[in-house]
Design an enzyme around this catalytic site. Structure first.
Site, mmCIF file in Angstrom:
data_model
loop_
_atom_site.group_PDB
_atom_site.id
_atom_site.type_symbol
_atom_site.label_atom_id
_atom_site.label_comp_id
_atom_site.label_asym_id
_atom_site.label_seq_id
_atom_site.Cartn_x
_atom_site.Cartn_y
_atom_site.Cartn_z
ATOM 1 N N ASP A 34 31.956 -10.806 46.278
ATOM 2 C CA ASP A 34 31.761 -10.253 45.035
ATOM 3 C C ASP A 34 33.054 -10.212 44.190
ATOM 4 O OD1 ASP A 34 32.546 -8.417 46.500
ATOM 5 O OD2 ASP A 34 31.770 -6.746 45.673
ATOM 6 N N ARG A 35 34.077 -10.059 45.127
ATOM 7 C CA ARG A 35 35.374 -10.182 43.999
ATOM 8 C C ARG A 35 35.780 -11.420 43.696
ATOM 9 N NH1 ARG A 35 38.712 -5.446 47.075
ATOM 10 N NH2 ARG A 35 40.051 -5.274 45.251
ATOM 11 N N THR A 70 29.931 1.524 42.938
ATOM 12 C CA THR A 70 30.038 2.591 43.970
ATOM 13 C C THR A 70 31.368 2.906 44.135
ATOM 14 O OG1 THR A 70 28.029 1.889 44.946
ATOM 15 C CG2 THR A 70 29.363 3.433 46.362
ATOM 16 N N GLY A 88 36.154 -9.547 49.646
ATOM 17 C CA GLY A 88 34.563 -9.738 49.379
ATOM 18 C C GLY A 88 34.282 -10.971 48.356
#
Length: 217
Positions: A57-58, A80, A55
């Protein structure tokens, strides 16, 4: 620049990292009220070798961690889900990581999939942990009330998982990279909780578990 009302306004460049399409759509709608130019970043935009499905975001978190603390990097993201991702000490390539249910998700699952267990929220859990810390009375492994029984299992499980991830990371780092200390970056809403679980002065909250000291390498 473009003219809004009677004065020129420059577009503000905004770079977006998102994996949640619902949140992204809401953010785009919100930003329509501002003179901004949105650029949705992809994993490959950071110029790093990524494994399939990693991802953005990572990738962004690792890029920021290495920019500030050098190579290699380990980022543990408590949202989450709990994710952990690391980079290679030599090349900076993303070596991979793992995904586990987040703290709130675990409490939600205990309530949703049973008839008798309460739906504990963040404030209830946080208040109970603060009480245990202030009274210097750890939440026991064997408890006599339902709320503590839920909290002790989720918190211990999460704390031990994070500690094990850090140990595994340290074990794989070359010795020449350890001489200046090993840095681990936490992000996400549960990051402060992870730090509290791992700090020795707050260790009493989970001290009955084995080997949850902060790594010293």
């Amino acid at each position: 620049a473009v003219c809004f009302a009677t004065r020129p306004v420059s577009f503000l460049p905004v770079y977006v990292c998102a994996t949640n399409t619902t949140s992204l759509d809401a953010f785009v709608d919100l930003m329509q009220a501002f003179p901004a130019r949105l650029t949705l970043l992809r994993s490959e935009d950071f110029g790093r070798k990524c494994y399939p499905g990693c991802g953005v975001d990572r990738v962004a978190n690792l890029h920021g961690a290495e920019s500030k603390h050098g190579r290699p990097a380990l980022v543990i993201d408590g949202g989450t889900t709990v994710t952990w991702t690391r980079t290679d000490a030599k090349t900076g390539a993303i070596r991979g990581g793992g995904i586990a249910p987040g703290v709130a998700m675990k409490f939600k699952a205990l309530s949703a999939f049973t008839d008798a267990l309460p739906d504990l929220n963040f404030h209830q859990v946080n208040d109970r942990i603060r009480q245990a810390e202030s009274e210097k009375k750890p939440i026991e492994v064997f408890t006599t009330n339902t709320q503590d029984a839920m909290i002790t299992s989720v918190i211990r499980e999460t704390g031990l998982l994070v500690a094990q991830v850090i140990r595994a990371y340290i074990k794989e780092i070359p010795n020449n990279k350890k001489k200046h200390g090993v840095k681990v970056c936490f992000t996400g809403g549960d990051a402060p909780l992870f730090l509290r679980l791992l700090q020795k002065e707050n260790h009493r909250i989970i001290r009955e578990t084995t080997g949850l000291e902060t790594p010293s390498e």
